[in-house]
Write a protein that holds these residues in place. Sequence first.
Motif, PDB file in Angstrom:
ATOM      1  N   TYR A 211       0.835  -1.202   0.000  1.00  0.00           N
ATOM      2  CA  TYR A 211       0.000   0.000   0.000  1.00  0.00           C
ATOM      3  C   TYR A 211       0.868   1.249   0.000  1.00  0.00           C
ATOM      4  O   TYR A 211       1.573   1.526   0.964  1.00  0.00           O
ATOM      5  CB  TYR A 211      -0.921  -0.012   1.221  1.00  0.00           C
TER       6      TYR A 211
ATOM      7  N   GLY B  86      -0.831   6.137   1.316  1.00  0.00           N
ATOM      8  CA  GLY B  86      -1.113   6.785   2.591  1.00  0.00           C
ATOM      9  C   GLY B  86      -1.189   8.292   2.495  1.00  0.00           C
ATOM     10  O   GLY B  86      -1.764   8.952   3.357  1.00  0.00           O
ATOM     11  N   ASN B  87      -0.617   8.872   1.420  1.00  0.00           N
ATOM     12  CA  ASN B  87      -0.717  10.314   1.225  1.00  0.00           C
ATOM     13  C   ASN B  87      -2.108  10.717   0.739  1.00  0.00           C
ATOM     14  O   ASN B  87      -2.422  11.901   0.669  1.00  0.00           O
ATOM     15  CB  ASN B  87       0.343  10.799   0.235  1.00  0.00           C
TER      16      ASN B  87
ATOM     17  N   GLY C 220      -5.072   6.897   4.606  1.00  0.00           N
ATOM     18  CA  GLY C 220      -4.391   5.930   5.456  1.00  0.00           C
ATOM     19  C   GLY C 220      -5.237   4.686   5.653  1.00  0.00           C
ATOM     20  O   GLY C 220      -6.475   4.721   5.558  1.00  0.00           O
TER      21      GLY C 220
ATOM     22  N   ASN D 259       3.100  12.874   9.416  1.00  0.00           N
ATOM     23  CA  ASN D 259       4.122  12.488   8.443  1.00  0.00           C
ATOM     24  C   ASN D 259       5.503  12.958   8.877  1.00  0.00           C
ATOM     25  O   ASN D 259       6.459  12.176   8.873  1.00  0.00           O
ATOM     26  CB  ASN D 259       3.757  13.079   7.075  1.00  0.00           C
TER      27      ASN D 259
ATOM     28  N   LYS E   6      -5.308  11.198   5.944  1.00  0.00           N
ATOM     29  CA  LYS E   6      -4.126  10.760   5.218  1.00  0.00           C
ATOM     30  C   LYS E   6      -3.208  10.023   6.199  1.00  0.00           C
ATOM     31  O   LYS E   6      -3.478   8.896   6.579  1.00  0.00           O
ATOM     32  CB  LYS E   6      -3.438  11.957   4.562  1.00  0.00           C
ATOM     33  N   TYR E   7      -2.151  10.693   6.628  1.00  0.00           N
ATOM     34  CA  TYR E   7      -1.184  10.031   7.505  1.00  0.00           C
ATOM     35  C   TYR E   7      -1.718   9.803   8.917  1.00  0.00           C
ATOM     36  O   TYR E   7      -1.115   9.051   9.683  1.00  0.00           O
ATOM     37  CB  TYR E   7       0.098  10.851   7.557  1.00  0.00           C
TER      38      TYR E   7
ATOM     39  N   ASN F 148      -4.830   8.585   9.464  1.00  0.00           N
ATOM     40  CA  ASN F 148      -5.608   7.333   9.384  1.00  0.00           C
ATOM     41  C   ASN F 148      -6.977   7.380  10.067  1.00  0.00           C
ATOM     42  O   ASN F 148      -7.399   6.409  10.682  1.00  0.00           O
ATOM     43  CB  ASN F 148      -4.809   6.176  10.007  1.00  0.00           C
TER      44      ASN F 148
END
Length: 382
Positions: free
Chosen positions: A57, A60-61, A64, A245, A264-265, A267
């Motif tokens: 995967y 994640g950007n 997430g 991040n 995103k990061y 989640n």
Amino acid sequence: MDRLKTAAQALGVALDDAHFAQAMDAQDPLGHLRDEFEIPTVSQVTGEHALDAPCTYLCGNSLGLLPKRARRVLNEEMDEWATKGVVGHHHHSEGRPWISYRKQIVEKMAPLVGAAPIEVGVMNTLTVNIHLMLAAFYKPTATRSKILIESKAFPSDHYAVESQIQWHGLPADALLLAEPRAGEATLHTSDILRLIEQQGDQIAVVMLSGVQYYTGQVFDMEMITAAAQAKGCIVGWDLAHAAGNVPLKLHDWNVDFACWCTYKYMNSGPGGISGFFVHERYALDSDLPRLTGWWAHDEATRFEMSNCFAPNRGAAGFEISNTPILTAATLLGSLDVFALTTMDDLHEKSVLLTTYLEYLLAKHVSEHVRIITPSDCRGAQL
């Protein structure tokens, strides 16, 4: 690359050895955190049923993966709703009364952005929060009306800033764009600082991205913030690709405001709730104009229903509406995973991973690939 070579030497495995990655995984102090997430199989993602191995995967950007704790907390809130109804606002089986849910979130999220809990809020989604922060901090005058963003800012930022300028009835040239040099993809810090020095007296707000979404470049937030404030500018940051991040120190950097999404990061799930930051020096500034709502009223007197607005202290005084529990629950579960490590450790691993990927690309497919992400200022994106 030096850190990667040092790691290889410590393991006694050459970088170009096929077993290097497995050796790194075997001694990875963060490796156990992989078990905290639901990782879809290739067949689940593609529909090709013969491929039942976990997918690799790399998105994640954008979104997430699901933390297992997020699912658990969400299910617990659903059960609480089912069995307690409105009583769950004050009496909660898991010790998470809904009336104070935001406090639990900001206490866990604040360390991830280098802030005190009083400086962090949770509400809405990213672009809405950008508008709310600009409503409070963008105060154009006849001589100082420009907003500086990067030319390749994410479209939602561009649209939001452009519409704020239009809302104030200002000309289009109030939107100031920081452009890369000809033939280059990333921005030089020196060029940003020069632009601020040249036009800073006309700039009301500098609002760049902490991590540029397209190139993966991490901006020198501390230096840019200091330079812009020295020219009298308000400084805000869109941290959509930075929060969760890269290490952040929003309080120490003296940032005025910042906003970030959490899907995103961090989640928190698709369309997850947003976070924002307002520096503590504004905590008691009840005269700072803002768009308000009942939830931003001082919690000690909120239920007196006086219709005389007295803001909460800090970022809580900007939270227009009450916390949406079912959306916030998944973020709370994800933050419990972050609590198992530190942003410094996560960043160190991400740099090693992107450096190794860069090494492999250069070794095997260099003629087909051009890497535009800087090697000396990046997070988990390449």
